[in-house]
Design a protein around this motif. Structure first.
Motif, PDB file in Angstrom:
ATOM      1  N   GLU A 171       0.823  -1.209   0.000  1.00 46.97           N
ATOM      2  CA  GLU A 171       0.000   0.000   0.000  1.00 46.97           C
ATOM      3  C   GLU A 171       0.859   1.262   0.000  1.00 46.97           C
ATOM      4  OE1 GLU A 171      -4.117   0.356   2.089  1.00 46.97           O
ATOM      5  OE2 GLU A 171      -2.641   1.164   3.488  1.00 46.97           O
ATOM      6  N   GLY A 172       1.943   1.239   0.794  1.00 43.87           N
ATOM      7  CA  GLY A 172       2.848   2.388   0.820  1.00 43.87           C
ATOM      8  C   GLY A 172       3.495   2.620  -0.526  1.00 43.87           C
ATOM      9  N   SER A 173       3.877   1.518  -1.202  1.00 43.42           N
ATOM     10  CA  SER A 173       4.480   1.641  -2.534  1.00 43.42           C
ATOM     11  C   SER A 173       3.453   2.149  -3.537  1.00 43.42           C
ATOM     12  CB  SER A 173       5.033   0.285  -2.979  1.00 43.42           C
ATOM     13  OG  SER A 173       6.066  -0.142  -2.110  1.00 43.42           O
ATOM     14  N   GLU A 174       2.210   1.709  -3.374  1.00 47.96           N
ATOM     15  CA  GLU A 174       1.154   2.190  -4.255  1.00 47.96           C
ATOM     16  C   GLU A 174       0.943   3.688  -4.084  1.00 47.96           C
ATOM     17  OE1 GLU A 174      -3.603   1.299  -5.162  1.00 47.96           O
ATOM     18  OE2 GLU A 174      -2.575   0.234  -3.545  1.00 47.96           O
ATOM     19  N   PHE A 175       1.014   4.166  -2.855  1.00 47.32           N
ATOM     20  CA  PHE A 175       0.853   5.597  -2.611  1.00 47.32           C
ATOM     21  C   PHE A 175       1.999   6.382  -3.244  1.00 47.32           C
ATOM     22  CE2 PHE A 175       1.322   9.354   0.296  1.00 47.32           C
ATOM     23  CZ  PHE A 175       0.177  10.011  -0.129  1.00 47.32           C
ATOM     24  N   LEU A 176       3.218   5.859  -3.119  1.00 47.42           N
ATOM     25  CA  LEU A 176       4.364   6.523  -3.736  1.00 47.42           C
ATOM     26  C   LEU A 176       4.218   6.563  -5.259  1.00 47.42           C
ATOM     27  CD1 LEU A 176       7.287   5.035  -1.581  1.00 47.42           C
ATOM     28  CD2 LEU A 176       6.377   7.367  -1.505  1.00 47.42           C
TER      29      LEU A 176
END
Length: 581
Positions: free
Chosen positions: A279-284
């Motif tokens: 999810e964090g990578s998706e936000f980035l």
């Protein structure tokens, strides 16, 4: 607040001005029976079980809605009060089935306790309603033959969740909490959050129980039996065994699950760390591509139901990451299945969750892995408590045991998934360091903590000011979303939890009449985080190993296949259009 002097059963007390008589009695340690009242809901005085005698008043007064006055003289134990309470309970008993031995809440029923406490007998002719149970929902079961018309389900659904699925229909003797046009629950806009079941004092609304299916699998033991436990379960399960609210009993829970007969006990917290990486990578990625914003978290299945049914315009904004227990189920029936050389269909995965919506979640076809469900059964925290008791396992005296490796290692960031604001904070800890390549100046993001219904913060992301928000409890969520739809506010990242408090207040958690129960559980969650050696998801060595051996990297093709999902517009408008085709 200034106090007033009252007299309760001949003794003088000073109590806060504006308090109800029930609150004053509770403060004084004087017992007053209640049925419709709950400290987290607005009082209505519907059941008349809490009546008290006030000197100078002609009639008995309901303690839950009667305000104290200076000099008030109150009797809670007079023969007039006791007879009235017994009479009111006997009336309710005349309409209640006598099937306590096989009722799912036997031994945990507030009505049953009152009947025993007041030695209530069958003095009225039995007139039990004949209503077929509503079995339409995979999350909860409604058996209105057992309803005591307290209205708690109606108030929880309206006041806390803002959904208004139920309303009181008919009058007087025939009153019942019903759905619109008495539709099956699953055909309404119900989001499966289970708050109605959590607040029901009897067995009229319960989680859709799967204890017997799990027992059957344990007895047969024809498959590899794997169980995983959610972050919020470890700070609540102890309540089922008389432990103090907010007790952390992780090790005892693990020990109890092994004694029940599971082959492996893994931690959903491991998958919470995995969720943050994805999810964090998706936000980035969205930051690089310029949207779509805001990005909403996706780990709460009741929120997913709400989005699909009521706010389909936001589906493109949802993170595609599955909820942690679905991620772990997918890893178990792919990566771990190969590790132990067992076909996925020979693995039986049970998730212990604070949530009834997870029971709904496992029925989604998007969550199939290798042709089988990623998770086979969900048991709530309450169900696990009952199962442990049924097997006569001495929970409180069990030794502390550890989760199995390699899917039992987790960080403090994973633990805080269980409380409102926790997913946001965990995601920010990882997104900041992965995105900027430098350590956080401070691990805690305190602006997103606490039990305020809607929390906002601005995060300095290396000069870029990110606007984030956190909402929990359906009523607060709907307020926030409605403002966003009108263009009144803008955010880059939003965490949504359908239940008040987040998972610690989930519909499957132990029932409690402690008004501060969420505070106690929340404090325990943050204690786990503070005590953790690793507090950022990307620092989990077992997660790193999983990517090296199997997933390659966040948002890889393998990750997308196993750990991400899609959403469907299930709004009434869409359903109506489909019906015309």
């Amino acid at each position: 607040m200034a106090g007033v002097r009252v007299e309760i059963n001949g003794k003088a007390y000073e109590v806060p001005a504006g308090a109800t008589v029930l609150e004053a009695c509770n403060q004084a340690g004087v017992y007053v029976p209640t049925l419709c009242n709950h400290p987290r809901l607005e009082p209505t005085g519907a059941c008349r079980v809490c009546v008290i005698e006030v000197e100078g008043a002609k009639n008995l007064q309901p303690a839950c809605v009667t305000k104290v006055q200076d000099g008030m003289k109150i009797r809670t134990n007079s023969s007039r009060v006791t007879n009235a309470v017994k009479f009111n309970l006997a009336l309710l008993l005349s309409r209640h089935p006598k099937d306590c031995m096989t009722c799912d809440v036997n031994g945990r029923c507030e009505f049953q306790d009152l009947i025993y406490l007041y030695d209530v007998q069958d003095i009225f002719p039995s007139e039990v309603r004949t209503i077929a149970p509503d079995l339409s929902s995979p999350a909860v079961v409604r058996d209105l033959e057992k309803c005591v018309v307290c209205g708690r389900c109606v108030r929880a659904c309206s006041e806390l969740q803002g959904m208004d699925i139920y309303s009181m229909v008919d009058r007087g003797y025939e009153t019942l909490p019903q759905t619109a046009f008495e539709m099956p629950l699953y055909e309404t806009d119900c989001i499966s959050c289970g708050q109605c079941a959590a607040f029901c004092p009897v067995g009229a609304i319960t989680e859709n129980m799967n204890i017997r299916r799990v027992l059957e699998e344990i007895e047969k033991h024809e498959k590899v039996l794997i169980v995983q436990t959610a972050p919020a379960t470890r700070v609540a399960l102890g309540e089922e065994f008389g432990m103090e609210a907010g007790s952390i009993s992780t090790g005892k829970m693990v020990a109890a699950l092994r004694r029940l007969g599971f082959d492996y006990v893994f931690d959903t917290n491991f998958a919470a760390d995995l969720t943050i990486l994805e999810e964090g990578s998706e936000f980035l990625e969205r930051l690089k591509k310029g949207g779509p914003f805001p990005m909403f978290t996706s780990c709460c299945p009741a929120w997913i139901n709400m989005a699909e049914k009521l706010y389909p315009q936001f589906l493109k904004n949802l993170s595609s990451a599955k909820s942690p227990h679905q991620m772990l189920g997918a890893v178990l029936k792919s990566y771990f299945a190969k590790k132990i050389n067992v076909p996925p269909e020979k693995i039986f995965v049970v998730s212990i969750m604070p949530c009834t919506a997870k029971k709904d979640d496992i029925t989604r076809p998007q969550h199939m892995v290798n042709g089988v469900p990623a998770v086979d059964v969900v048991l709530t925290t309450r169900e696990l408590g009952r199962l442990i008791k049924m097997r006569k396992i001495p929970y409180a005296s069990l030794p502390e045991e550890n989760y199995d490796d390699p899917l039992g290692e987790s960080t403090g960031a994973a633990a805080i998934f269980g409380v409102t604001g926790g997913v946001m904070e965990a995601a920010l800890r990882t997104a900041y360091e992965l995105g900027l390549g430098k350590p956080l100046p401070k691990v805690e993001f305190t602006n997103v903590r606490g039990l305020d219904g809607i929390k906002e913060a601005t995060i300095d992301f290396d000069g870029k000011q990110l606007k984030v928000a956190v909402a929990h409890g359906g009523a607060n969520v709907r307020k926030l979303l409605d403002k966003m739809m009108k263009g009144e506010i803008y955010y880059d990242f939003v965490e949504i939890m359908a239940c008040v408090g987040g998972c610690i207040g989930g519909g499957g958690q132990p029932k409690s009449l402690d008004k501060d129960i969420l505070v106690r559980r929340m404090e325990a969650i943050y204690t786990i985080d503070e005590r953790s050696v690793l507090r950022k998801s990307h620092e989990n060595p077992s997660i790193k190993k999983l990517y090296e051996e199997f997933l390659e990297h966040p948002l890889s093709h393998v990750s997308h296949e196993l750990l991400h999902t899609t959403y469907v517009d299930r709004s009434k408008k869409k359903v109506a259009q489909a019906a015309k085709v």
